[in-house]
Structure formats: C-alpha cells, structure tokens
Design a protein around this motif. Structure first.
Motif, PDB file in Angstrom:
ATOM      1  N   GLU A  55       0.847  -1.191   0.000  1.00 27.61           N
ATOM      2  CA  GLU A  55       0.000   0.000   0.000  1.00 27.61           C
ATOM      3  C   GLU A  55       0.885   1.244   0.000  1.00 27.61           C
ATOM      4  N   PRO A  56       1.378   1.654  -1.162  1.00 26.55           N
ATOM      5  CA  PRO A  56       2.291   2.801  -1.215  1.00 26.55           C
ATOM      6  C   PRO A  56       1.603   4.085  -0.774  1.00 26.55           C
ATOM      7  N   PRO A  57       2.334   4.988  -0.104  1.00 26.87           N
ATOM      8  CA  PRO A  57       1.748   6.286   0.248  1.00 26.87           C
ATOM      9  C   PRO A  57       1.210   7.000  -0.992  1.00 26.87           C
ATOM     10  N   GLY A  58       0.001   7.551  -0.867  1.00 29.80           N
ATOM     11  CA  GLY A  58      -0.589   8.285  -1.980  1.00 29.80           C
ATOM     12  C   GLY A  58      -1.352   7.425  -2.968  1.00 29.80           C
ATOM     13  N   SER A  59      -1.377   6.095  -2.765  1.00 28.59           N
ATOM     14  CA  SER A  59      -2.084   5.230  -3.705  1.00 28.59           C
ATOM     15  C   SER A  59      -3.590   5.389  -3.543  1.00 28.59           C
ATOM     16  N   GLU A  60      -4.320   5.118  -4.601  1.00 34.53           N
ATOM     17  CA  GLU A  60      -5.773   5.229  -4.572  1.00 34.53           C
ATOM     18  C   GLU A  60      -6.343   4.247  -3.549  1.00 34.53           C
ATOM     19  N   GLY A  61      -7.278   4.722  -2.746  1.00 36.27           N
ATOM     20  CA  GLY A  61      -7.916   3.850  -1.768  1.00 36.27           C
ATOM     21  C   GLY A  61      -7.064   3.566  -0.551  1.00 36.27           C
ATOM     22  N   SER A  62      -5.942   4.267  -0.394  1.00 35.34           N
ATOM     23  CA  SER A  62      -5.071   4.041   0.755  1.00 35.34           C
ATOM     24  C   SER A  62      -5.797   4.414   2.040  1.00 35.34           C
ATOM     25  N   GLY A  63      -5.822   3.477   2.979  1.00 41.30           N
ATOM     26  CA  GLY A  63      -6.431   3.758   4.266  1.00 41.30           C
ATOM     27  C   GLY A  63      -5.418   3.886   5.378  1.00 41.30           C
ATOM     28  N   PHE A  64      -4.158   3.603   5.056  1.00 42.49           N
ATOM     29  CA  PHE A  64      -3.132   3.602   6.093  1.00 42.49           C
ATOM     30  C   PHE A  64      -2.383   4.921   6.156  1.00 42.49           C
ATOM     31  N   TRP A  65      -2.015   5.460   4.994  1.00 43.91           N
ATOM     32  CA  TRP A  65      -1.206   6.681   4.943  1.00 43.91           C
ATOM     33  C   TRP A  65      -2.105   7.910   4.902  1.00 43.91           C
ATOM     34  N   PRO A  66      -1.580   9.076   5.275  1.00 43.49           N
ATOM     35  CA  PRO A  66      -2.390  10.304   5.204  1.00 43.49           C
ATOM     36  C   PRO A  66      -2.805  10.601   3.772  1.00 43.49           C
ATOM     37  N   ARG A  67      -3.979  11.167   3.630  1.00 46.17           N
ATOM     38  CA  ARG A  67      -4.398  11.615   2.305  1.00 46.17           C
ATOM     39  C   ARG A  67      -3.672  12.909   1.965  1.00 46.17           C
ATOM     40  N   ARG A  68      -3.240  13.013   0.736  1.00 54.61           N
ATOM     41  CA  ARG A  68      -2.565  14.239   0.317  1.00 54.61           C
ATOM     42  C   ARG A  68      -3.589  15.353   0.158  1.00 54.61           C
ATOM     43  N   ARG A  69      -3.277  16.464   0.757  1.00 51.40           N
ATOM     44  CA  ARG A  69      -4.185  17.601   0.682  1.00 51.40           C
ATOM     45  C   ARG A  69      -4.048  18.307  -0.656  1.00 51.40           C
ATOM     46  N   LYS A  70      -5.184  18.533  -1.272  1.00 49.57           N
ATOM     47  CA  LYS A  70      -5.187  19.277  -2.529  1.00 49.57           C
ATOM     48  C   LYS A  70      -5.215  20.768  -2.227  1.00 49.57           C
ATOM     49  N   ARG A  71      -4.430  21.494  -2.982  1.00 49.65           N
ATOM     50  CA  ARG A  71      -4.425  22.942  -2.796  1.00 49.65           C
ATOM     51  C   ARG A  71      -5.748  23.532  -3.247  1.00 49.65           C
ATOM     52  N   LYS A  72      -6.268  24.419  -2.427  1.00 49.23           N
ATOM     53  CA  LYS A  72      -7.507  25.085  -2.790  1.00 49.23           C
ATOM     54  C   LYS A  72      -7.213  26.198  -3.787  1.00 49.23           C
TER      55      LYS A  72
END
Length: 348
Positions: free
Chosen positions: A320-337
């Motif tokens: 489960e690489p960081p940033g992968s789709e559906g990742s529940g373990f790593w933080p979600r990357r915040r999208k810039r507003k």
C-alpha cells in the motif's frame, strides 16, 4: 510456506544513525550504529546510504524505511523542519531514491517508534496509545484504533514542543520553555553539568566519573550512576521524571488514551524515571479521582523501536504505497484550494 520478507529500518536521531535488518515479526537480525553528522543534509544522506549499503551487502531486503527526527509532510517524502538537524524543506525521499534502488519511505522517527510498540511491543491491543520517546529531545506518536494519527499536514505528535514554562529555556525549535527542555536527555545533561559547575559536594561522584571534565558528563553516564545507587544522579532523573509526568497529564487531558509508552535512550533508567513520572501524572491529572487513569509503561524496544517501526512501515508500503488510490493507512494528500474569482457585471 511463503517466503518471509526482510526490510531495513533506519532511525536518524540527533546524535546517532541506527540501522537494522528486521523480519516480519519485528526481530532485528543485524544492525549498525554510526554518529549523526549534523553539519549538513548531504552528510546525513551519505551516512544513511552507507549504512543501508553495508547491510544490503550481507542481506537480501525488499524495502527501506527511514525514521527521521523532523516534521515529515503528508507525502511521506519531505522533511519540512528538524529542530536538531540541518533539514529545512529537505526532499529526503527523492534524494535517497536516486541512490538506493529498492522501495523507500520516509516517516517521523517517533511515529516509527510508536508503530513498533503498537505492532510488536508494549502497545499491543491498546485502543488509544501515546508513545513518548525521550532522547536528545522529546518525540511522540499517536496510534488510534490501529492507525497512526499524523494530523492534517503529517506533523502531529510533536509533544516535545508544547510550551511548559513560558519564557523558559531556549529550545532548538526557536521557542522558549518547550517540554523537551525539561524532560529529555538534553535536559538531564544540562542539569547535571550545571550542578557540577557549582563544585557542590553533591556533584562529587559526577565529577569523579569524568575525571573532572564537566563537558564529558552525558545522559547515559548519569543514568549508569543512578542505577548504581548514586543519590544525586537518582535525584536528577527524578526531576526529569516529574516534568515527564506533568506533561503526560496534559496529554491525557487532551487525548484521553488508555496507554502511555515511554521509550528512547532516557527510558533506560526504568523505574528511576517512571515512578516519579507516574506520581506526578496522578497528582496533576485533571479530574483525578473521578476518572480512569491511563497506564504508563516502559517501551519494549528502547533504542531499537525507531528502526523496527521504520522497517515495518516500509513493509506496509510495499502493498500500500503512500498516496495510492484507496489508501487507508497513509495520510491523504491535501489538494491545494484554488480561489474562484467572481467578476462583476460588465467585466470580461
């Protein structure tokens, strides 16, 4: 039977780089320790590559995990700031990936230590576990229902930089009065050296142990004397323990955990540290007498926790690489507003 994978964990602290080959059950099968070169990010990077290559020359490994003493962003790639090292917005993952040809992740060293204790050590089975690592400074990690909590930007758990004494001792982070200035290895050394400089009879054994060279007084040295029964060293550790307990009470008020796990180099003092900490915790806990009190336990892995956790996080990243789709373990990357500019009537 499926083949058991081995991964390398590297724990980068303020004074040393510790690396080890770790199996899937958390056992360290080989290790290396070298001093941390603090004078440049490039020197630290070189030290990491050297220990990894040394271990890989003797072992087949599938991934490398880096536990870094700094604030790692939610991409698990960049160290935004380190109070004790020269990292400032350092793209450590990219730099290391160009030199280490296996999958690699970067996380905070105290997060890695907390994960090791939750997975394999004193934190197994806890629901809300706070890990506090006492070394050069104070690091921390929070595991909630089996998940490492990193916060919005990946920088949660910096307990050491809560202000305990407004206007107090200057901290490497730039503030004054941070908790780690009173309850860490550096605090223990500072207090021991200050006492020795007074030439007080109470400091006789401290001075004798270093042949009168005050600058040679170290945390492990003070701890060793305390474990031998030397009264002044026991008192110095008790002072650190009291500050530790007060900070734990503050964390309990904020997060209501069921378990505190105390690790890092200073935890080698065992009950000489933990008993004063427990006493101060119970004495200053908000609502004491009317609420359950969290357990305060010694870490299972002491100085190995960071490298064990980093290695296991690297193992997680393989599936489960960081940033992968559906990742529940790593933080979600915040999208810039992005701001929408609303034009008035008549504007084009």
């Amino acid at each position: 039977m499926p083949q058991q994978t081995a991964t390398i964990g590297v724990d980068i602290g303020g004074t040393k780089v510790a690396a080890g080959v770790v199996d899937s059950k958390g056992a360290v099968t080989d290790r290396l320790v070298v001093p941390t070169p603090t004078h440049s990010p490039q020197a630290v990077e070189d030290a990491i590559v050297d220990v990894v290559n040394d271990l890989r020359s003797r072992h087949t490994v599938d991934a490398v995990g880096i536990g870094a003493a700094g604030w790692v962003d939610s991409d698990q790639a960049t160290i935004r700031f380190s109070p004790h090292l020269a990292w400032r917005s350092e793209p450590l993952k990219d730099r290391l990936e160009s030199r280490i040809d296996v999958p690699l992740i970067v996380d905070n060293d105290a997060n890695a230590a907390a994960w090791a204790e939750y997975r394999f050590g004193s934190g197994q089975g806890s629901s809300v576990m706070i890990c506090i690592t006492l070394g050069t400074g104070i690091g921390g990690g929070l595991v909630v229902n089996g998940q490492l909590f990193r916060g919005t930007y990946g920088m949660a758990g910096e307990w050491g930089h809560m202000i305990s004494v407004p206007g107090g001792h200057r901290c490497e982070c730039g503030n004054r009065g941070c908790w780690e200035q009173y309850a860490s290895g550096n605090a223990l050394v500072r207090e021991a050296r200050e006492l020795a400089r007074t030439k007080s009879p109470l400091a006789y054994r401290l001075l004798e142990s270093v042949n009168g060279d005050i600058d040679q007084i170290t945390g492990p040295g003070v701890t060793a004397l305390a474990l031998e029964g030397e009264p002044t060293s026991i008192e110095l550790l008790a002072d650190v323990g009291q500050w530790l307990g007060q900070g734990i009470a503050n964390l309990a008020a904020a997060l209501d955990p069921d378990l505190f796990v105390i690790g890092g180099g200073v935890s080698a003092a065992g009950d000489l540290l933990l008993q004063p900490a427990r006493h101060a915790f119970e004495r200053t806990l908000t609502g004491r007498g009317y609420r359950p009190t969290a357990t305060v336990a010694l870490a299972s892995f002491r100085n190995d926790a960071g490298l064990i956790g980093a290695a296991d996080l690297a193992r997680v990243s393989m599936s489960e690489p960081p940033g992968s789709e559906g990742s529940g373990f790593w933080p979600r990357r915040r999208k810039r507003k992005t701001r929408r500019i609303l034009r008035g009537r008549g504007q084009t």
